[in-house]
Motif scaffolding. Structure first.
Motif, PDB file in Angstrom:
ATOM      1  N   PHE A 139       0.830  -1.207   0.000  1.00 18.33           N
ATOM      2  CA  PHE A 139       0.000   0.000   0.000  1.00 18.33           C
ATOM      3  C   PHE A 139       0.865   1.258   0.000  1.00 18.33           C
ATOM      4  CE2 PHE A 139      -3.160  -2.859   2.393  1.00 18.33           C
ATOM      5  CZ  PHE A 139      -3.663  -3.350   1.212  1.00 18.33           C
ATOM      6  N   PHE A 140       1.933   1.260   0.792  1.00 18.18           N
ATOM      7  CA  PHE A 140       2.800   2.433   0.820  1.00 18.18           C
ATOM      8  C   PHE A 140       3.594   2.576  -0.476  1.00 18.18           C
ATOM      9  CE2 PHE A 140       1.862   2.756   5.302  1.00 18.18           C
ATOM     10  CZ  PHE A 140       2.089   4.092   5.602  1.00 18.18           C
ATOM     11  N   SER A 141       4.098   1.475  -1.014  1.00 21.38           N
ATOM     12  CA  SER A 141       4.878   1.586  -2.256  1.00 21.38           C
ATOM     13  C   SER A 141       4.012   2.058  -3.411  1.00 21.38           C
ATOM     14  CB  SER A 141       5.536   0.244  -2.585  1.00 21.38           C
ATOM     15  OG  SER A 141       4.585  -0.757  -2.864  1.00 21.38           O
ATOM     16  N   GLU A 142       2.764   1.601  -3.462  1.00 20.46           N
ATOM     17  CA  GLU A 142       1.857   2.067  -4.510  1.00 20.46           C
ATOM     18  C   GLU A 142       1.505   3.536  -4.296  1.00 20.46           C
ATOM     19  OE1 GLU A 142       0.821   0.572  -7.248  1.00 20.46           O
ATOM     20  OE2 GLU A 142       1.852  -1.316  -6.830  1.00 20.46           O
ATOM     21  N   GLU A 148       4.910   9.994  -7.018  1.00 17.84           N
ATOM     22  CA  GLU A 148       5.961  10.218  -8.016  1.00 17.84           C
ATOM     23  C   GLU A 148       5.360  10.554  -9.379  1.00 17.84           C
ATOM     24  OE1 GLU A 148       9.410   7.235  -6.178  1.00 17.84           O
ATOM     25  OE2 GLU A 148       7.959   6.496  -7.674  1.00 17.84           O
ATOM     26  N   GLN A 149       4.282   9.877  -9.727  1.00 19.66           N
ATOM     27  CA  GLN A 149       3.625  10.153 -11.013  1.00 19.66           C
ATOM     28  C   GLN A 149       3.082  11.576 -11.055  1.00 19.66           C
ATOM     29  OE1 GLN A 149       0.792   6.952 -11.065  1.00 19.66           O
ATOM     30  NE2 GLN A 149       2.220   5.497 -12.004  1.00 19.66           N
ATOM     31  N   LEU A 210       7.896   6.969   3.254  1.00 21.07           N
ATOM     32  CA  LEU A 210       7.028   7.945   2.593  1.00 21.07           C
ATOM     33  C   LEU A 210       7.549   9.363   2.793  1.00 21.07           C
ATOM     34  CD1 LEU A 210       4.345   8.756   1.176  1.00 21.07           C
ATOM     35  CD2 LEU A 210       3.299   8.765   3.443  1.00 21.07           C
ATOM     36  N   ARG A 211       7.879   9.705   4.029  1.00 19.35           N
ATOM     37  CA  ARG A 211       8.327  11.068   4.299  1.00 19.35           C
ATOM     38  C   ARG A 211       9.691  11.356   3.663  1.00 19.35           C
ATOM     39  NH1 ARG A 211       7.936  13.535   9.878  1.00 19.35           N
ATOM     40  NH2 ARG A 211       7.573  15.391   8.599  1.00 19.35           N
ATOM     41  N   THR A 212      10.546  10.332   3.648  1.00 16.83           N
ATOM     42  CA  THR A 212      11.840  10.508   2.984  1.00 16.83           C
ATOM     43  C   THR A 212      11.651  10.794   1.504  1.00 16.83           C
ATOM     44  OG1 THR A 212      13.011   9.087   4.561  1.00 16.83           O
ATOM     45  CG2 THR A 212      14.007   9.354   2.382  1.00 16.83           C
ATOM     46  N   ARG A 213      10.722  10.079   0.868  1.00 14.34           N
ATOM     47  CA  ARG A 213      10.499  10.297  -0.565  1.00 14.34           C
ATOM     48  C   ARG A 213       9.889  11.681  -0.819  1.00 14.34           C
ATOM     49  NH1 ARG A 213      12.736  10.275  -4.830  1.00 14.34           N
ATOM     50  NH2 ARG A 213      11.715   9.536  -6.740  1.00 14.34           N
ATOM     51  N   GLU A 215      10.534  14.307   0.855  1.00 11.19           N
ATOM     52  CA  GLU A 215      11.658  15.230   0.960  1.00 11.19           C
ATOM     53  C   GLU A 215      12.529  15.168  -0.288  1.00 11.19           C
ATOM     54  OE1 GLU A 215      13.366  13.909   4.597  1.00 11.19           O
ATOM     55  OE2 GLU A 215      11.737  14.728   5.836  1.00 11.19           O
ATOM     56  N   GLU A 216      12.794  13.959  -0.786  1.00 10.03           N
ATOM     57  CA  GLU A 216      13.616  13.817  -1.982  1.00 10.03           C
ATOM     58  C   GLU A 216      12.986  14.492  -3.201  1.00 10.03           C
ATOM     59  OE1 GLU A 216      15.602   9.471  -0.797  1.00 10.03           O
ATOM     60  OE2 GLU A 216      13.894   9.598  -2.181  1.00 10.03           O
ATOM     61  N   LEU A 217      11.651  14.474  -3.254  1.00 13.97           N
ATOM     62  CA  LEU A 217      10.928  15.076  -4.375  1.00 13.97           C
ATOM     63  C   LEU A 217      10.680  16.571  -4.153  1.00 13.97           C
ATOM     64  CD1 LEU A 217       8.284  12.249  -4.987  1.00 13.97           C
ATOM     65  CD2 LEU A 217      10.289  12.756  -6.403  1.00 13.97           C
ATOM     66  N   HIS A 218      11.183  17.097  -3.018  1.00 17.25           N
ATOM     67  CA  HIS A 218      10.995  18.507  -2.663  1.00 17.25           C
ATOM     68  C   HIS A 218       9.509  18.854  -2.532  1.00 17.25           C
ATOM     69  CE1 HIS A 218      15.274  19.039  -3.331  1.00 17.25           C
ATOM     70  NE2 HIS A 218      15.139  18.517  -4.536  1.00 17.25           N
ATOM     71  N   LEU A 219       8.760  17.905  -1.997  1.00 19.29           N
ATOM     72  CA  LEU A 219       7.327  18.114  -1.775  1.00 19.29           C
ATOM     73  C   LEU A 219       6.982  18.295  -0.300  1.00 19.29           C
ATOM     74  CD1 LEU A 219       5.864  15.373  -4.185  1.00 19.29           C
ATOM     75  CD2 LEU A 219       5.814  17.852  -4.523  1.00 19.29           C
ATOM     76  N   SER A 220       7.937  18.032   0.586  1.00 16.94           N
ATOM     77  CA  SER A 220       7.613  17.999   2.012  1.00 16.94           C
ATOM     78  C   SER A 220       7.188  19.351   2.568  1.00 16.94           C
ATOM     79  CB  SER A 220       8.803  17.462   2.811  1.00 16.94           C
ATOM     80  OG  SER A 220       9.958  18.240   2.575  1.00 16.94           O
TER      81      SER A 220
END
Length: 580
Positions: A139-142, A148-149, A210-213, A215-220
């Motif tokens: 569920f989290f990976s999806e 990301e999409q 989830l939170r790390t991603r 941050e990586e996407l500069h969305l946090s």
């Protein structure tokens, strides 16, 4: 809780607004209905988790619908539990994308046959799709893939997004990889609790990913993150006495509260509500009293002690996202936006809210109820507790406070009038909307006992019930009604039993005591089938070796009830009804 390992949720807690007196329904589906509508669960048609009483009324305006109408991309991953057939499925209630399991838990009757939390088949907008991995990880990976999409879209095509991750865990059966349960074995008083705690640690691990991603996407810095539960502990405590009091110890933690999931006392409905709102998302509405902090990594959290409720969630999110709310829409809750922005909301100090447990066919007044106002709790209309002085709810002080009891009872009467207007109206599934086959399961059979085969172990054992499905025939015409003993995907014959393991369940991670949920099946000597619908009463003999019985019907448009059953001969000419 000093023993559970949740570093990522702890970090989120430290950086968020925490509503520490937050209350929900005492079980899962009722809470979800209120979160997604802003209406008290009983008014939405959802006051139980089975038997057709977990179906969200079609005319309810949902949070994903509201956000989609305001330009959001919307997605849901995990548990839905508000209807498994048209027109009540999640992708029909406002979600652009929904990857979910059936019923109220993986392995329940509406779910894909043989699912056991590992490498399961989920519904993707209604279509079965195999996904490798443990359920929470899937569920989290999806969800991360969806985010990301959205991020990867061209700049002129990007929209804000709403991502609702509703984990199946931690829920019975407590199936989890041993590496998580091993952390707590030897500490927890029971094997189930070690598994329950392990499931929570796995959730925590995924919250961190989830939170790390983000941050990586500069969305946090521009994303609101919410963490909450839908009811009191459903497996984290054991050894409750008859009054719901817990003797706490290592891995037997209930925060000093009385009761747990399903109870009307504090432990049944007081849960975490943690909301991380980066200042950038508040824009010009940011109040001067807002706790200072500019980014997710250095925001300082704070506690809010006002009494708040699950019906506040939808108006709060719509407020924080500046979504459009038509003037015709009304909520039972209120927006907590001002509090989150740092302003005082006097109305929160004056309000009274109600929650209850109505795990019966028709709600009963005062049944397992709790009226709350500030520090006061009126239980079942007769017991009164001051949780500030008595957090364990051990001293009933109703006799010393008759005026207050009367005042809280008046609040309940107003609430009951509000939520009870449609109690006698069934929430139907619909046929005739399209040519799609509508699948119904015994999970949603309605009967006065509220007793149904809600999980696949019941189907395997041949649990016998009777009742009806509420249907709305949208288009008059000819319909085929097919009855089955087993799911179509299995290919099993009506009178066939199951020998051994037909699901490939994970014996290394699943307790042997739960084997009956995943293997075996009782053969039943079915001889004929019967249905009643729209004034028709039809019988058919069952042909040896057949997988199903099909009835051809001509149905008028409108709401009706479908009664269906198999019959067998069990000796002496007796017959019994067996729900398909």
């Amino acid at each position: 809780n000093k023993h559970i390992q949740t570093p990522n949720i702890d970090r989120l807690y430290g950086e968020s607004v925490r509503f520490v007196d937050y209350h929900v329904g005492t079980t899962c589906a009722p809470t979800r209905s209120g979160l997604l509508t802003g209406h008290f669960a009983n008014s939405t048609g959802v006051w139980h988790t089975i038997g057709g009483r977990s179906l969200l009324r079609e005319d309810e305006w949902t949070l994903p619908q509201a956000l989609r109408e305001s330009g959001y991309a919307t997605a849901h991953f995990g548990k839905w539990h508000l209807g498994d057939a048209a027109p009540l499925r999640p992708f029909e209630r406002g979600f652009d994308l929904s990857i979910y399991h059936g019923g109220g838990g993986i392995g329940q009757t509406p779910d894909n046959w043989g699912n056991d939390y590992f490498d399961d088949t989920y519904f993707c907008n209604g279509k079965p799709v195999l996904k490798k991995g443990y359920c929470t990880d899937v569920f989290f990976s999806e969800a991360i893939k969806f985010i990301e999409q959205q991020h990867d879209k061209k700049e002129n095509e990007r929209t804000p997004f709403f991502c609702y991750i509703a984990t199946n865990a931690p829920h019975f059966p407590f199936n989890v990889e041993n590496k998580y349960a091993d952390i707590y074995r030897g500490i927890a008083p029971t094997e189930n609790q070690a598994r329950f705690y392990g499931m929570v640690t796995n959730i925590d691990e995924n919250v961190g990913k989830l939170r790390t991603r983000l941050e990586e996407l500069h969305l946090s810095d521009n994303t609101i993150v919410v963490f909450m539960s839908d009811n009191g502990s459903g497996g984290g405590v054991s050894g409750l006495d008859k009054d719901g009091h817990v003797t706490e110890g290592p891995c037997n933690y209930n925060a000093g509260m009385r009761g747990c999931k399903g109870w009307e006392y504090e432990g049944g409905h007081r849960v975490p509500f943690i909301i991380h709102v980066p200042p950038a998302t508040l824009g010009e509405h940011l109040g001067t009293a807002m706790v200072r902090g500019a980014t997710c990594s250095d925001t300082v959290g704070r506690d809010v002690h006002d009494l708040v409720c699950y019906v506040d969630f939808m108006p709060t999110i719509l407020d924080l996202t500046n979504a459009k709310v038509p003037s015709s829409r009304r909520f039972h809750g209120i927006s907590l936006g001002p509090t989150i922005r740092g302003w005082e909301q006097v109305e929160l100090q004056e309000r009274a809210v109600v929650t209850d447990t109505q795990r019966i066919a028709r709600p009963v007044k005062w049944y397992h109820s709790c009226v709350m106002k500030q520090k006061w709790r009126l239980i079942n209309g007769i017991e009164l507790y001051n949780i500030e002085n008595d957090p364990g709810q051990r001293a009933d002080i109703a006799d010393e406070n008759p005026t207050l009891v009367s005042h809280l009872r008046d609040h309940y009467e107003k609430w009951w009038k509000l939520v009870s207007r449609q109690f006698n109206l069934d929430v139907p599934y619909a046929i005739g909307i399209s040519n799609e086959i509508v699948g119904l399961t015994a999970h949603d059979i309605r009967n006065e006992a509220g007793d149904v085969p809600w999980q696949q172990g019941h189907v395997r054992s041949g649990k016998v019930v009777s009742g009806y499905w509420a249907l709305d025939v949208r288009s008059a015409g000819d319909y085929k009604i097919e009855l089955r003993r087993w799911p179509q995907s299995t290919g099993y014959k009506l009178d066939e039993g199951i020998e051994g393991d037909d699901s490939g369940w994970r014996r290394d991670c699943i307790q042997s005591s739960n084997a009956s949920m995943y293997e075996g099946g009782v053969a039943m000597r079915l001889r004929w089938a019967h249905i009643e619908i729209a004034g028709l009463s039809l019988h058919a003999e069952i042909s040896p070796g057949s997988e199903s019985v099909i009835f051809d019907t001509s149905l008028p448009a409108g709401e009706t009830q479908l009664y269906a059953g198999f019959f067998d001969n069990i000796g002496g000419g007796m017959t019994q009804t067996i729900a398909p």
